[in-house]
Design an enzyme around this catalytic site. Structure first.
Site, short mmCIF file in Angstrom:
data_model
loop_
_atom_site.label_atom_id
_atom_site.label_comp_id
_atom_site.label_asym_id
_atom_site.label_seq_id
_atom_site.Cartn_x
_atom_site.Cartn_y
_atom_site.Cartn_z
N GLU A 9 -0.43 -37.31 12.85
CA GLU A 9 0.51 -37.92 13.80
C GLU A 9 -0.22 -38.63 14.93
OE1 GLU A 9 2.42 -33.89 12.62
OE2 GLU A 9 0.44 -34.82 12.65
N CYS A 23 3.03 -30.05 14.43
CA CYS A 23 2.68 -28.77 15.04
C CYS A 23 3.18 -28.69 16.49
CB CYS A 23 1.18 -28.54 14.99
SG CYS A 23 0.21 -29.68 15.98
N CYS A 35 1.14 -31.74 18.36
CA CYS A 35 1.52 -33.12 18.03
C CYS A 35 2.89 -33.49 18.60
CB CYS A 35 1.52 -33.31 16.51
SG CYS A 35 -0.14 -33.30 15.80
N ALA A 79 -13.57 -24.68 -20.03
CA ALA A 79 -13.86 -25.68 -21.06
C ALA A 79 -13.96 -24.93 -22.38
CB ALA A 79 -15.16 -26.41 -20.76
N THR A 119 -23.21 -15.71 -15.89
CA THR A 119 -23.27 -17.17 -15.98
C THR A 119 -24.52 -17.70 -15.29
OG1 THR A 119 -20.87 -17.42 -16.09
CG2 THR A 119 -22.11 -19.30 -15.27
N ASP A 131 -27.12 -19.51 -17.75
CA ASP A 131 -27.07 -20.96 -17.67
C ASP A 131 -27.89 -21.56 -16.53
OD1 ASP A 131 -25.27 -20.57 -19.67
OD2 ASP A 131 -23.50 -21.03 -18.48
N LEU A 155 -23.98 -25.28 -9.54
CA LEU A 155 -22.69 -24.95 -8.93
C LEU A 155 -22.34 -25.81 -7.72
CD1 LEU A 155 -22.61 -21.04 -9.14
CD2 LEU A 155 -21.77 -22.72 -10.78
N GLU A 200 -14.78 -20.63 -12.58
CA GLU A 200 -15.25 -21.08 -13.89
C GLU A 200 -15.75 -19.83 -14.59
OE1 GLU A 200 -17.81 -24.51 -13.72
OE2 GLU A 200 -16.58 -25.51 -12.23
N PRO A 255 -15.54 -14.68 -20.43
CA PRO A 255 -14.47 -13.85 -20.97
C PRO A 255 -14.05 -12.68 -20.08
CG PRO A 255 -16.03 -14.40 -22.68
CD PRO A 255 -16.63 -14.88 -21.40
#
Length: 382
Positions: free
Chosen positions: A58, A81, A90, A160, A203, A207, A211, A312, A315
């Site tokens: 605003e 606000c 505002c 993924a 992970t 890997d 990140l 991410e 299992p």
């Protein structure tokens, strides 16, 4: 309100959403807000909240409008606000600039301030209309609404997977990368708009990921390096290596571990803290002592003003989040592969739904990237 005025209000409110989204990922713990000042059918000022601590939407719009704001209408994607925070209310500026009408999409979800901005404006003789595209406004700021009303972060689970539900590592010597360059770019965008990314220690060990959010745009990359970003690791035994790449890339490393300590684990904690990592001790899950208590973890994250987390998950974490209904959104990156038996890991192997029959989802949104597709769902609570 006649039909023509309604159409005008809807048009400009929809434009405030477009403005607000320009700051997606950079306003936490504040909401994304866009504002447009309109006089005699013409836009005389617009703006959006670029980052927490900077002027609200605003104020940006009113400053652009200047004297043109007198007698005008201001359109806002969220109730203005009425309280002092890092910036003044505002509603005071709206009155000062001589706005005669305020049109907002939705009330502020904070119970302690909701409606108070509208009340102030009405008392000052300013016309107020709200509820224009209210559901769209709530979805735009779904993170803020969840955080303010529940005191917990908004959890997105992103996976993924192959067509047969496998993820690209596990019982193989070499990691299989199943995501294309285009889909990886979208994944990095999902990281960019989140306060934090969450993975398990497994992970990190398997890997050695960075990140971070690797974005091509120089402007967005610069803005990312000036935002708060946290890499959350669930590490029961503090087993991640000290030389992991997560310690070299941008962002705070926040490690959650079990409360039990051996001499060896205590030494490892000190070494990890020397890298700058923050370590929080939490209880174990009552049902499975191999797993940390996610509810406690999310409460601590909220206390640290982490409002959104992109998980991410492998299992075990996937099964805990979905099985415990500890998530708000599910994103599947479906890749064009079938591994078949003996290769990869079944993402769903730890998801126990014996007493739940099945999980249901709704409100599908799809994004096609080459031969891959991102499917986004919300859990349907029965």
């Amino acid at each position: 309100m006649n039909y023509q005025n309604k159409n005008i209000d809807e048009y400009f409110i929809s434009q405030t959403f477009n403005l607000a989204k320009k700051a997606e990922g950079f306003t936490s713990p504040n909401p994304m807000v866009g504002a447009i000042v309109v006089k005699d059918g013409s836009v005389v000022g617009d703006g959006y909240h670029e980052k927490a601590g900077l002027p609200h939407a605003e104020i940006a719009a009113l400053k652009k409008a200047g004297s043109g704001a007198k007698g005008a209408t201001i359109y806002v994607s969220l109730e203005p606000c009425s309280h002092f925070g890092k910036t003044p209310p505002c509603v005071y500026a709206i009155k000062k600039y001589g706005i005669k009408r305020v049109v907002a999409a939705v009330k502020d979800p904070n119970p302690s301030v909701s409606g108070k901005g509208f009340d102030y404006l009405r008392k000052e003789g300013i016309e107020v209309t709200y509820g224009i595209f209210e559901e769209k406004a709530k979805k735009l700021n779904e993170v803020f609404f969840k955080y303010i009303t529940s005191g917990l972060p908004f959890i997105t689970v992103k996976e993924a997977i192959t067509l047969d539900g496998k993820i690209g590592y596990g019982n193989i010597k070499k990691k299989l990368y199943i995501s294309s360059k285009k889909s990886l770019e979208h994944t990095h965008y999902l990281r960019l708009i989140s306060d934090a990314i969450m993975v398990s220690a497994k992970t990190v060990i398997n890997d050695d990921p960075m990140l971070d959010a690797r974005i091509n745009s120089k402007d967005i990359k610069h803005r990312f390096l000036n935002k708060k970003y946290t890499k959350i690791i669930l590490d029961r035994d503090l087993s991640i290596p000290l030389g992991a790449k997560i310690f070299e890339t941008y962002g705070t490393v926040l490690i959650f571990t079990g409360k039990d300590y051996s001499d060896e684990k205590s030494k490892k904690k000190l070494l990890l803290e020397e890298t700058g990592a923050i370590i929080k001790d939490v209880y174990y899950n009552n049902k499975d002592r191999r797993l940390l208590d996610l509810k406690e973890i999310f409460k601590i994250c909220a206390e640290l003003k982490i409002t959104s987390i992109l998980a991410e998950a492998g299992p075990n974490l996937f099964g805990s989040l979905l099985g415990g209904k500890l998530y708000d959104k599910l994103i599947f990156n479906i890749t064009p592969y079938i591994f078949g038996n003996g290769v990869g890991v079944n993402l769903f192997e730890t998801l126990d739904l014996k007493n739940k029959n099945m999980l249901k989802f709704y409100d599908l949104n799809s994004k096609k990237l080459g031969d891959e597709i991102f499917l986004t769902y919300y859990p349907k609570n029965e």
